[in-house]
Motif scaffolding. Structure first.
Motif, PDB file in Angstrom:
ATOM      1  N   GLU A 116      12.866   5.826  -0.027  1.00 51.27           N
ATOM      2  CA  GLU A 116      11.886   5.020   0.707  1.00 51.27           C
ATOM      3  C   GLU A 116      11.417   3.832  -0.128  1.00 51.27           C
ATOM      4  OE1 GLU A 116       7.742   5.327   3.276  1.00 51.27           O
ATOM      5  OE2 GLU A 116       8.542   7.150   2.353  1.00 51.27           O
ATOM      6  N   ASP A 146       1.169   4.282  -2.753  1.00 52.49           N
ATOM      7  CA  ASP A 146       1.052   5.708  -2.407  1.00 52.49           C
ATOM      8  C   ASP A 146       2.246   6.501  -2.937  1.00 52.49           C
ATOM      9  OD1 ASP A 146      -1.278   5.071  -1.069  1.00 52.49           O
ATOM     10  OD2 ASP A 146      -0.384   5.188   0.939  1.00 52.49           O
ATOM     11  N   GLN A 158       0.837  -1.205   0.000  1.00 56.50           N
ATOM     12  CA  GLN A 158       0.000   0.000   0.000  1.00 56.50           C
ATOM     13  C   GLN A 158       0.872   1.255   0.000  1.00 56.50           C
ATOM     14  OE1 GLN A 158      -2.663   0.294   3.331  1.00 56.50           O
ATOM     15  NE2 GLN A 158      -3.499   2.241   2.682  1.00 56.50           N
ATOM     16  N   ARG A 159       1.927   1.261   0.808  1.00 55.52           N
ATOM     17  CA  ARG A 159       2.824   2.418   0.864  1.00 55.52           C
ATOM     18  C   ARG A 159       3.544   2.607  -0.469  1.00 55.52           C
ATOM     19  NH1 ARG A 159       3.468   7.337   1.897  1.00 55.52           N
ATOM     20  NH2 ARG A 159       5.585   7.948   2.342  1.00 55.52           N
ATOM     21  N   ARG A 163      11.465  10.071  -1.814  1.00 54.97           N
ATOM     22  CA  ARG A 163      10.534   9.000  -2.192  1.00 54.97           C
ATOM     23  C   ARG A 163      11.285   7.808  -2.777  1.00 54.97           C
ATOM     24  NH1 ARG A 163       6.957  13.325  -3.651  1.00 54.97           N
ATOM     25  NH2 ARG A 163       7.849  13.373  -5.736  1.00 54.97           N
ATOM     26  N   LEU A 174      11.673  -0.051   1.015  1.00 51.53           N
ATOM     27  CA  LEU A 174      10.503  -0.927   1.083  1.00 51.53           C
ATOM     28  C   LEU A 174      10.668  -2.151   0.181  1.00 51.53           C
ATOM     29  CD1 LEU A 174       7.692   1.773   1.147  1.00 51.53           C
ATOM     30  CD2 LEU A 174       8.371   0.267   3.028  1.00 51.53           C
TER      31      LEU A 174
END
Length: 112
Positions: free
Chosen positions: A66, A19, A15-16, A63, A70
């Protein structure tokens, strides 16, 4: 960590990532080249546009970092290493993982 907890974290990571992809797509226009048309835009407005462009690029770098973290966490899941400290091998607290899905170290090892 049981399979239900692992799936919970996998869904949160996916989900992240979704996003972040949406934010990246939305921020593409802000990173575009600033036109040097002083007739249409005053000098101060152009400086503001350049500053906004620089901030948009910096946000994209954050971003991207990250996203990489992830994706690394997903790879650790596939290797059954997710949720365990990469230094000491102890289980990482679930609360820590909820706050930072890509955490690869327990609090003790992360603090030094």
């Amino acid at each position: 960590m049981n399979s239900a907890e692992m799936e919970h974290f996998r869904q949160l990571i996916l989900q992240r990532l979704g996003d972040l992809a949406a934010q990246s797509a939305a921020g593409q226009d802000a990173q575009s080249v600033v036109e040097l048309d002083q007739q249409a835009v005053g000098r101060l407005s152009r400086m503001d546009a350049l500053q906004n462009q620089a901030m948009a690029k910096a946000q994209q770098v954050r971003r991207d970092t990250e996203i990489h973290r992830l994706q690394t966490a997903l790879a650790r899941m596939d290797e059954d290493e997710f949720g365990y400290c990469e230094d000491c091998g102890e289980e990482i607290a679930h609360g820590r993982l909820e706050l930072d899905l890509a955490a690869s170290k327990c609090v003790s090892c992360a603090s030094g």
